[in-house]
Write an enzyme that holds these catalytic residues in place. Sequence first.
Site, PDB file in Angstrom:
ATOM      1  N   CYS A  42       2.829   0.636  -4.519  1.00 17.15           N
ATOM      2  CA  CYS A  42       2.975  -0.062  -3.214  1.00 17.15           C
ATOM      3  C   CYS A  42       1.863  -1.694  -2.983  1.00 17.15           C
ATOM      4  O   CYS A  42       2.826  -2.158  -2.800  1.00 17.15           O
ATOM      5  CB  CYS A  42       3.101   0.518  -2.088  1.00 17.15           C
ATOM      6  N   HIS A  69      10.365   5.259  -0.189  1.00 21.06           N
ATOM      7  CA  HIS A  69      10.899   4.572  -1.298  1.00 21.06           C
ATOM      8  C   HIS A  69      11.216   5.744  -2.538  1.00 21.06           C
ATOM      9  O   HIS A  69      10.093   6.338  -3.010  1.00 21.06           O
ATOM     10  CB  HIS A  69       9.919   3.680  -1.169  1.00 21.06           C
TER      11      HIS A  69
HETATM   12  N1  ARG Z   1       2.912   1.880   5.462  1.00 17.78           N
HETATM   13  C1  ARG Z   1       4.537   0.693   4.683  1.00 17.78           C
HETATM   14  C2  ARG Z   1       5.595   1.484   5.037  1.00 17.78           C
HETATM   15  O1  ARG Z   1       5.763   2.179   5.209  1.00 17.78           O
HETATM   16  C3  ARG Z   1       4.289   1.584   3.442  1.00 17.78           C
HETATM   17  C4  ARG Z   1       4.094   0.924   1.824  1.00 17.78           C
HETATM   18  C5  ARG Z   1       4.798   1.467   0.616  1.00 17.78           C
HETATM   19  N2  ARG Z   1       5.332   0.771  -0.247  1.00 17.78           N
HETATM   20  C6  ARG Z   1       5.735   1.372  -1.553  1.00 17.78           C
HETATM   21  N3  ARG Z   1       6.641   0.288  -1.799  1.00 17.78           N
HETATM   22  N4  ARG Z   1       6.119   2.436  -1.072  1.00 17.78           N
HETATM   23  O2  ARG Z   1       6.495   0.627   4.839  1.00 17.78           O
END
Ligand code: ARG
Length: 270
Positions: free
Chosen positions: A257, A163
């Site tokens: 996150c 992300h």
């Molecule tokens: N386990 C979650 C996923 O893989 C973690 C999300 C992390 N969020 C972020 N905004 N980087 O989607």
Amino acid sequence: MRELLLCPPDYYGIEYEINPWMSVARAADARIVQEQWKQLHATLSKLDCKVHLIPPQPRLPDMVFTANAGLTVGRKFIPSNFRHKERAGEQPFFAKWMEQQGYEVNWLPEKLFFEGEGDALFGGEVLFCGYKFRSDIQSHRAIAEMIGCLTISVELVDPRFYHLDTCFCPLPDGGAFWFPDAFDEYGQRAIREHVTDLIDVAPEEARHFSCNAVIIEKHIVLPQGAPQLVTKLQERGYRCHELPMTEFIKAGGACKCLTMFMPQREEAVT
Ligand code: ARG
């Protein structure tokens, strides 16, 4: 006063594997999870933010990561279309809750994957949008039209930094800190062209999710483990709040996150 959305970690856990950080064999410690999340909540509340809480839902362990709820600009909320079926069930809860708060819910076409603020961050007037692992590049044009802003699409190339908010963090002074290797050459160039004063984060600090920070004016809330970055930010006049985030990093997330801005921007400027 900034308003933020958090989700208590009551049902959080590592129950599937959808990014390289997650291993169902490496469970999160429920007690430490609560402690770390409460510390984040307390830190943000003390920074004079209004923290909203959405009720967590059973069987949606990643709902704590509210940055992926969607993108909020002004009174508009664009819900995410999650790439993985494991998280798709979060969408109706976030959309309904935001609607109840008085936001105008603007839906993206169903076929376009987009994972919210996790992949869409304003730097100055430009909305930087990450794509490949989670969001589709085609979603960016739709978002630009919905909120009326300039978007710059940057490709993410390292699956650990899947992300945008894991490797790029814009600062209110027009600068940003980032982990350049997470982007392809074109993305690096685009960011260098648009952002003055970039702080490069070293690889050993980037893997502690150091770029995953919540900025509230002169305060930066970030995970522990980035002394070099913290020194540089302090030199620029920021006050850093370093928090233990080990249990959330096991799921591939940290401070940013776990937080969504309501809104991220008052209004977009074209
Ligand atoms: N386990 C979650 C996923 O893989 C973690 C999300 C992390 N969020 C972020 N905004 N980087 O989607």
